[in-house]
Design a protein around this motif. Sequence first.
Motif, PDB file in Angstrom:
ATOM      1  N   TYR A 102       3.526  19.263  38.366  1.00 28.06           N
ATOM      2  CA  TYR A 102       2.777  18.321  37.538  1.00 28.06           C
ATOM      3  C   TYR A 102       3.005  16.889  38.047  1.00 28.06           C
ATOM      4  O   TYR A 102       4.147  16.506  38.345  1.00 28.06           O
ATOM      5  CB  TYR A 102       3.272  18.468  36.092  1.00 28.06           C
ATOM      6  N   GLY A 103       1.927  16.121  38.154  1.00 30.42           N
ATOM      7  CA  GLY A 103       2.015  14.776  38.723  1.00 30.42           C
ATOM      8  C   GLY A 103       3.030  13.892  38.013  1.00 30.42           C
ATOM      9  O   GLY A 103       3.748  13.109  38.639  1.00 30.42           O
ATOM     10  N   GLY A 104       3.107  14.019  36.698  1.00 28.10           N
ATOM     11  CA  GLY A 104       4.053  13.215  35.926  1.00 28.10           C
ATOM     12  C   GLY A 104       5.500  13.577  36.236  1.00 28.10           C
ATOM     13  O   GLY A 104       6.393  12.726  36.177  1.00 28.10           O
ATOM     14  N   THR A 105       5.733  14.843  36.571  1.00 19.53           N
ATOM     15  CA  THR A 105       7.081  15.287  36.947  1.00 19.53           C
ATOM     16  C   THR A 105       7.483  14.626  38.259  1.00 19.53           C
ATOM     17  O   THR A 105       8.583  14.086  38.396  1.00 19.53           O
ATOM     18  CB  THR A 105       7.101  16.831  37.079  1.00 19.53           C
ATOM     19  N   PHE A 106       6.555  14.645  39.223  1.00 20.80           N
ATOM     20  CA  PHE A 106       6.831  14.000  40.509  1.00 20.80           C
ATOM     21  C   PHE A 106       7.076  12.496  40.320  1.00 20.80           C
ATOM     22  O   PHE A 106       8.027  11.928  40.858  1.00 20.80           O
ATOM     23  CB  PHE A 106       5.662  14.234  41.483  1.00 20.80           C
ATOM     24  N   ARG A 107       6.220  11.864  39.507  1.00 21.73           N
ATOM     25  CA  ARG A 107       6.359  10.414  39.282  1.00 21.73           C
ATOM     26  C   ARG A 107       7.711  10.076  38.659  1.00 21.73           C
ATOM     27  O   ARG A 107       8.374   9.111  39.034  1.00 21.73           O
ATOM     28  CB  ARG A 107       5.213   9.946  38.372  1.00 21.73           C
ATOM     29  N   ILE A 112      11.506   6.934  38.959  1.00 19.33           N
ATOM     30  CA  ILE A 112      12.549   6.552  38.003  1.00 19.33           C
ATOM     31  C   ILE A 112      13.901   7.166  38.352  1.00 19.33           C
ATOM     32  O   ILE A 112      14.852   6.451  38.652  1.00 19.33           O
ATOM     33  CB  ILE A 112      12.146   6.908  36.547  1.00 19.33           C
ATOM     34  N   MET A 113      13.979   8.506  38.374  1.00 14.59           N
ATOM     35  CA  MET A 113      15.296   9.128  38.556  1.00 14.59           C
ATOM     36  C   MET A 113      15.895   8.787  39.927  1.00 14.59           C
ATOM     37  O   MET A 113      17.119   8.697  40.060  1.00 14.59           O
ATOM     38  CB  MET A 113      15.207  10.646  38.371  1.00 14.59           C
ATOM     39  N   SER A 114      15.048   8.595  40.926  1.00 17.66           N
ATOM     40  CA  SER A 114      15.576   8.287  42.260  1.00 17.66           C
ATOM     41  C   SER A 114      16.236   6.902  42.285  1.00 17.66           C
ATOM     42  O   SER A 114      17.067   6.623  43.137  1.00 17.66           O
ATOM     43  CB  SER A 114      14.474   8.383  43.313  1.00 17.66           C
ATOM     44  N   ARG A 115      15.874   6.038  41.330  1.00 19.01           N
ATOM     45  CA  ARG A 115      16.541   4.732  41.248  1.00 19.01           C
ATOM     46  C   ARG A 115      17.976   4.858  40.739  1.00 19.01           C
ATOM     47  O   ARG A 115      18.754   3.917  40.799  1.00 19.01           O
ATOM     48  CB  ARG A 115      15.758   3.797  40.316  1.00 19.01           C
ATOM     49  N   PHE A 116      18.292   6.028  40.174  1.00 16.53           N
ATOM     50  CA  PHE A 116      19.632   6.245  39.638  1.00 16.53           C
ATOM     51  C   PHE A 116      20.456   7.153  40.554  1.00 16.53           C
ATOM     52  O   PHE A 116      21.382   7.819  40.117  1.00 16.53           O
ATOM     53  CB  PHE A 116      19.541   6.822  38.220  1.00 16.53           C
TER      54      PHE A 116
END
Length: 384
Positions: A102-107, A112-116
């Motif tokens: 799902y596109g929202g999962t990838f986004r 977001i999570m990759s910033r953490f």
Amino acid sequence: MTTTQRFATTCIHAGQQPDLLSGALMTPVYFTSTYIQEGLNQHRGYEYARTRNPTRDAVEGNLAALEGAEFGVAFASGLAATQAVLELLSSGDHLVLGDNVYGGTFRLVDKIMSRFGLTYTQVDTSDLAALRAAIQPHTKLVMLETPTNPMLGLTDIEAVRGLLKELGAPAILAVDNTFATPFNQRPLELGADLVFHSTTKYLNGHSDSIGGVVVTNSAELSERLHFIQNAAGAILSPMESWLVLRGTKTLHLRMERHNANALQIARWLEQRKDLKSVYYPGLESHPQHELAKRQMKGFSGIVSFDTGDAERTRRMAATFKIFALAESLGGVESLICHPVSMTHGSVPEGDRAKLGITDSLLRLSVGVEDVRDLIEDLEQALKA
Ligand SMILES: *Cc1c(COP(=O)(O)O)cnc(C)c1O
């Protein structure tokens, strides 16, 4: 609830009991933020409604039972549920993500999570060799969808579990079961650790609420997810909990009809000479039809087809009379979506092309109307 109950009975009864105060058969909507305490440290298990609410308890119990799980944790949206799964990880951990999630999962992962400090690899999870190559020693999560949206590709959940076992990988296997629903597919029985859903779709089923859930048989994961639910606060509201409970009472009936209507429409589309391809796991022509038959009881209500002609597809999109041109899926009413300009607009063109998401592709969410009316609607739109 007894473990011997059949699915239809579970849909209607699991997680619920008549109200202790009045005997009301239906679970009340507990609109309250707090609960009286009889004395210091004396209460009935309810202190504050972010932490626990009886209506939410009921829907969590119901949704867990539908997936054959012991524990359920309900969230404000499918993405809030997905985020809670991701929050089981810590900075420095790696996750593997299906390439057509799902596109929202990838986004959420990418922006977001990759910033953490989470790192990720996207891979076609149906390709076990590719998946094997993507797993690293610090991979803590494999997150996948089957069937995928809108291409309806499948991943063999049992085989993925087998691979993780063989590699001795410490990764949690989490499956987004939104498209299949537990009526058609039960990933926990196939070796998944976690199953999550956008309840917005088939589980609620009436296109009138947003919600999400994560279910599991692991007491440890359940405890951590409940901790995240309370600590981060993205809870499912009492009203939405009630709507989902109302929805699941007819899940088995709706899914039977979604499955039957979609199969009939897929077959009807396939015998036409003027379409380039039809994608539906229930068709013998689907490249993973054997896996579909093994892993799924029915093939759900999503059918995609490619006219091979972008102009024609764009012209058609606005000519439907029953199918509504709208995002989302899984409601009782039929919807039509043009992924390139709607749900998948944010996917880079090169990635879209690789997945087969062309300009001439349409995705149907086949509802539970009379299938003859749906076919007539498709026929007039294809003629337009
Ligand atoms: C809609 C959807 C989500 C996101 O759920 P929301 O309730 O919209 O937040 C996640 N996964 C799949 C497969 C979906 O279709």
